[in-house]
Motif scaffolding. Sequence first.
Motif, mmCIF file in Angstrom:
data_model
loop_
_atom_site.group_PDB
_atom_site.id
_atom_site.type_symbol
_atom_site.label_atom_id
_atom_site.label_comp_id
_atom_site.label_asym_id
_atom_site.label_seq_id
_atom_site.Cartn_x
_atom_site.Cartn_y
_atom_site.Cartn_z
ATOM 1 N N GLY A 113 45.564 34.773 34.872
ATOM 2 C CA GLY A 113 44.410 35.530 35.367
ATOM 3 C C GLY A 113 44.416 36.954 34.837
ATOM 4 N N ASN A 114 43.790 37.854 35.564
ATOM 5 C CA ASN A 114 43.787 39.272 35.170
ATOM 6 C C ASN A 114 44.936 39.993 35.850
ATOM 7 O OD1 ASN A 114 41.359 39.125 33.616
ATOM 8 N ND2 ASN A 114 40.244 38.977 35.561
ATOM 9 N N GLU A 115 45.416 41.007 35.195
ATOM 10 C CA GLU A 115 46.512 41.770 35.791
ATOM 11 C C GLU A 115 46.468 43.193 35.275
ATOM 12 O OE1 GLU A 115 49.823 39.415 34.552
ATOM 13 O OE2 GLU A 115 49.819 40.190 32.510
ATOM 14 N N PRO A 169 47.196 40.844 46.644
ATOM 15 C CA PRO A 169 45.901 40.888 47.338
ATOM 16 C C PRO A 169 44.822 41.376 46.366
ATOM 17 C CG PRO A 169 47.617 41.973 48.637
ATOM 18 C CD PRO A 169 48.218 41.675 47.297
ATOM 19 N N THR A 170 43.589 40.977 46.604
ATOM 20 C CA THR A 170 42.484 41.470 45.782
ATOM 21 C C THR A 170 42.476 42.997 45.830
ATOM 22 O OG1 THR A 170 41.259 39.504 46.424
ATOM 23 C CG2 THR A 170 40.002 41.276 45.368
ATOM 24 N N GLY A 171 42.329 43.607 44.670
ATOM 25 C CA GLY A 171 42.402 45.067 44.630
ATOM 26 C C GLY A 171 43.813 45.570 44.421
ATOM 27 N N GLY A 172 44.791 44.684 44.475
ATOM 28 C CA GLY A 172 46.151 45.068 44.142
ATOM 29 C C GLY A 172 46.964 45.531 45.337
ATOM 30 N N LEU A 173 48.173 45.934 45.062
ATOM 31 C CA LEU A 173 49.060 46.487 46.080
ATOM 32 C C LEU A 173 49.667 47.757 45.526
ATOM 33 C CD1 LEU A 173 52.081 45.744 44.855
ATOM 34 C CD2 LEU A 173 51.581 43.511 45.857
ATOM 35 N N GLU A 174 50.141 48.599 46.409
ATOM 36 C CA GLU A 174 50.634 49.905 45.979
ATOM 37 C C GLU A 174 51.857 50.269 46.794
ATOM 38 O OE1 GLU A 174 47.624 53.076 45.825
ATOM 39 O OE2 GLU A 174 49.205 54.475 46.426
ATOM 40 N N PRO A 182 54.892 38.953 44.408
ATOM 41 C CA PRO A 182 54.580 39.033 42.979
ATOM 42 C C PRO A 182 55.684 39.773 42.210
ATOM 43 C CG PRO A 182 52.696 39.713 44.318
ATOM 44 C CD PRO A 182 53.875 39.625 45.235
ATOM 45 N N GLY A 183 55.991 39.242 41.048
ATOM 46 C CA GLY A 183 56.962 39.874 40.162
ATOM 47 C C GLY A 183 56.304 40.193 38.827
ATOM 48 N N SER A 198 47.217 41.397 40.308
ATOM 49 C CA SER A 198 47.299 40.121 39.578
ATOM 50 C C SER A 198 46.431 39.109 40.278
ATOM 51 C CB SER A 198 48.747 39.613 39.545
ATOM 52 O OG SER A 198 48.788 38.222 39.263
ATOM 53 N N SER A 199 45.665 38.350 39.492
ATOM 54 C CA SER A 199 44.869 37.250 40.055
ATOM 55 C C SER A 199 45.455 35.908 39.642
ATOM 56 C CB SER A 199 43.411 37.378 39.606
ATOM 57 O OG SER A 199 43.319 37.202 38.199
ATOM 58 N N ALA A 200 46.776 35.859 39.522
ATOM 59 C CA ALA A 200 47.433 34.611 39.108
ATOM 60 C C ALA A 200 47.100 33.471 40.061
ATOM 61 C CB ALA A 200 48.948 34.820 39.055
#
Lengths: 493, 493
Positions: free
Chosen positions: B115-117, B141-146, B236-237, B264-266
């Motif tokens: 997917g996208n990353e 999660p959608t929008g990523g994590l921080e 996620p890694g 990531s949208s894996a």
Amino acid sequence: MRESRRVCNLVRRAAVLVALSMMGVSAGALAAAAPAAGLTSRNAETIAAQLRDAATAGHDVAYSWVSELTTRFGPRPAGSASEQAAAAWAVARLKAFGFDEVHLESFPLTAWVRGNESGELVAPTAQPLTVAALGGSPPTPTGGLEGEVAIFATLADLEAAPRGSLTGRIALVTQRMVRTQNGAGYGAVVPERTEGPRAAAERGAIAFLMRSAGTDSHRLAHAGTTRYVNGHVAIPGFALSNPDADQIERLAALGLAVRVRLASSASYVLAAHSQNVIAEVRGGERPQQVVLLGAHLDSWDLGTGALDDGTGTAIIVAAAKLIRDLPHRPRRTVRVVLFGSEEVAQPDPPEGAFGAHSYADNHRAEFGQHVLAGESDLGADRIYAVTLPPAAAGSEFAQTVLRVLTPIGVLLEKRSLEEAGTDIGPTVEAGVPAFLLAQDATHYFDVHHTADDTLDKIDRTQLDQNVAAWAALVWLAADSDADFRPPPPVPRS
Amino acid sequence: MRESRRVCNLVRRAAVLVALSMMGVSAGALAAAAPAAGLTSRNAETIAAQLRDAATAGHDVAYSWVSELTTRFGPRPAGSASEQAAAAWAVARLKAFGFDEVHLESFPLTAWVRGNESGELVAPTAQPLTVAALGGSPPTPTGGLEGEVAIFATLADLEAAPRGSLTGRIALVTQRMVRTQNGAGYGAVVPERTEGPRAAAERGAIAFLMRSAGTDSHRLAHAGTTRYVNGHVAIPGFALSNPDADQIERLAALGLAVRVRLASSASYVLAAHSQNVIAEVRGGERPQQVVLLGAHLDSWDLGTGALDDGTGTAIIVAAAKLIRDLPHRPRRTVRVVLFGSEEVAQPDPPEGAFGAHSYADNHRAEFGQHVLAGESDLGADRIYAVTLPPAAAGSEFAQTVLRVLTPIGVLLEKRSLEEAGTDIGPTVEAGVPAFLLAQDATHYFDVHHTADDTLDKIDRTQLDQNVAAWAALVWLAADSDADFRPPPPVPRS
């Protein structure tokens, strides 16, 4: 002979042995280091050699500068907050180094922001492509655009295609950049980038693609600016990584039609600003006479601008700091300018190198007293040649430079000083004499304008050799009486 | 001595000079090429040398194979339509080459789709990061994590952190891969990738980052699979490109807190399938006896799988084709297996190398007649050593191999045959003797699992040397009577 008459002032200055002994230089050592004609009041040649040797012994200022600049701020696109923060940091650092007259000179510009971008093969099979939009490119429609690729070996082939022959298609120019030591291979492919979108649009293309202007074979595209025509770039332009260009050429060689999808959300910021950072080592005798050192603080957005041009700024700052830290000021002023916005074209004239024009606009009244200018903007690999203004040919100044630089592997070379640099370009065009310390560019265009332009690519030994050459040459010019301007024409009697 | 007794069958076969003269080999040349004990009915050693020389003279099959495979299909992730299309192409091509018994053996698997990353520094300044999600990673999660980055020098340091000590943070392991000729540096860092997400999750981390398992310094992250635990990857890694890992270490060294955003949208495809492609040169005397050649057709998704493992498939196909094109069949069967799905882990046992298990499951009944197995999966650089099964030590077979391979720069080396390969692993574990043609891996891990794994990285001369070594060794094994299995234990009287 005419030139040598005008730059032989250096030799008029007698050796002052008291000053030399203060510096721990014996008369015997002096005789070995600087025979006969090269002596000055403080023995400029001996000091130049000492500056050179201090730099090559591992002077840490240049590497620390570029390391901190690129680490703290990363990419520094023209007009961005990152470029501004880097400029503020540079001001603080230059003041802490003890430079004189440290200040910013701000100027407005149109900034270009990459946004998101992507490329992919959609036929004959789906494959990702590595692309980078050319600076100044307009965005694609949301969701991208798609078309069959028309391949041209050169820009001239594209320009030879009939009007209307590319309607709905994507033009690709595949010319390979030639690896050369002096960087000449770059100049041969830059017109693809500046003229390609216009030429493709004139023939009906919906987008322009080019093989990257770079000598590597990595999946990293080389960014770079295209040119505005009447304030606009007609269609989106992209650079393909070189392995991706190979792939498309091979697919075409298999007789397969190649379709590509390209997307870009690039945008413009019309009311941005950038700034030049200026610092000086004020001259002790004739401070109004300026030896100008230039490099640029902005960078492309993909890498961290380590080689382009973090090292250039590091080299000139470190060289000037070595001179600043001498017990005596040079006679003339050494002025360091860290230019803003070297990389991106502008919609309106003057179209490029905006910090360069801002400096020329602000300082044109001083140009009569600008004795010499040079720019460092070709990476960090070793300097292999020096070119002096034609007026210095055969002079004692030139011979002194050569004696000091020969031990670190520098030849004297005749070369066009039009190549002296983009940032000092308007200044040189206004009549200021230029020098060129030519860096080995054999590997520079492997990373130039890519995400790979990062700190790890710097060879510290070669970086220090650059500092050595700059410090020595700039010191010699700044402490001399030499006039590098061509003599006035002799009136016919 | 025991081993040599068991593999000396080769020497029992007398020279048939009629056959030699048919091949244009004079008795004098023979005497020079194959002294005394090495002769067989068709002079296997002379033919091996001829195969070797035909390959090193510039046999185009291997390069054409990998060029067309990687150009037509690009990346070939396990279970993808691209992998399936490549397998269908391989079947057609192997049939056209005249191989016997060409067929597919399909098997189900869980596919992983990238997917996208994206990755970016959000503090201390905003900077882009080059990342690649590890295979098997769940999406963010959608929008990523921080989160703030916690840096560990090694996996052991991460494992030593207390439970709960990383709550809400992102764990980063920065151990550098060591460059070695035999690839041993890779094995030392792979556990970071397989165990890192689990170890970080156990301590409360929201994501895991690692410096890439690679020896280059480019802005290209090295993909690779992580390990499922009870059918899941906990968090996620991602792998960071090595210059990005440097950058984070330098920011931390400046005393600055580093915050990173990752997205990531894996996703997983639970009902995917892959396939092994099988082709043979049927043996002329004992076709049930098999010399097995393996390589894998799938690849990571970032590059085009040129070195990993397009060249492996090219080398074994080209070697087998050289044998196929001889006027005489070898006594035993040469079987080529182009394995599917070597790269990605599976949620359920057996957890990895799924084509390998499929082959073992389908062909276990034949393993008693599998006389020798080898795998090519370490790029395309030259073979510098050969390791034979322990039973061959000191044998005339080993001496013949060495005589034939010494002229192309191959040593005989004792080495663990557990390294023989992932795809033939289950077959070798079941008792099939293995050989190893060791490739020079000094530069392999510069591009391994990156977008840079593309055709331009192949050195054709070294690729051909691989084909030469494979063709010669496989021919010698396939045309011999040698038994490479260890002798049965001697019963105590």
